[in-house]
Motif scaffolding. Sequence first.
Motif: not given
Length: 179
Positions: A17-18, A43-44
Amino acid sequence: MTGLDQLRDALSDADPDPERACDAVMAALLSPRRTDDVCLLIARTAALDERRVASWELPSDPEVVARMRAAVARTLADWNLEEAAFTTELVVSELLGNAIRHAVGPVRLRLMRNRALICEVADGSTTAPHLRRAAITDEGGRGLFLVAQMVQRWGTRYTKNGKIIWTEQDLPAAERAPR
């Protein structure tokens, strides 16, 4: 240990989770008594399915433009995006024509279907096109202005080998790639 080593260590077992990953990195690297502002961006990203990308390496030959309009129309039909064909063919004609006429090196055309339809034309020149309004007596100079009117966004991205001119067209919600 350098700051980059500490960052690498903090990220090596970071939460996917970012937001939680940012919290963990900040806790690991920052002293509680810091004296300066800090900004961290995580960032994902996700790779785009190859079935949603079409790419062509092209010679710098004006005759290629008509063939590419037809190839783009076929690709859009395969993607069930026939309604985007007119605008996309105009974009391809203008951007490829400019690249072949004014740029150097190999030319690449790429279409990407994601949450929007992206059209990119890459060439070996670092000279960016500029939007202008042609005078009534001018025989040219209107193409990019027309493109800008027909797409939602456009721009230039520089690469180590030249530039990419890109456009973005909105897609109907039913045709957008899922997030």
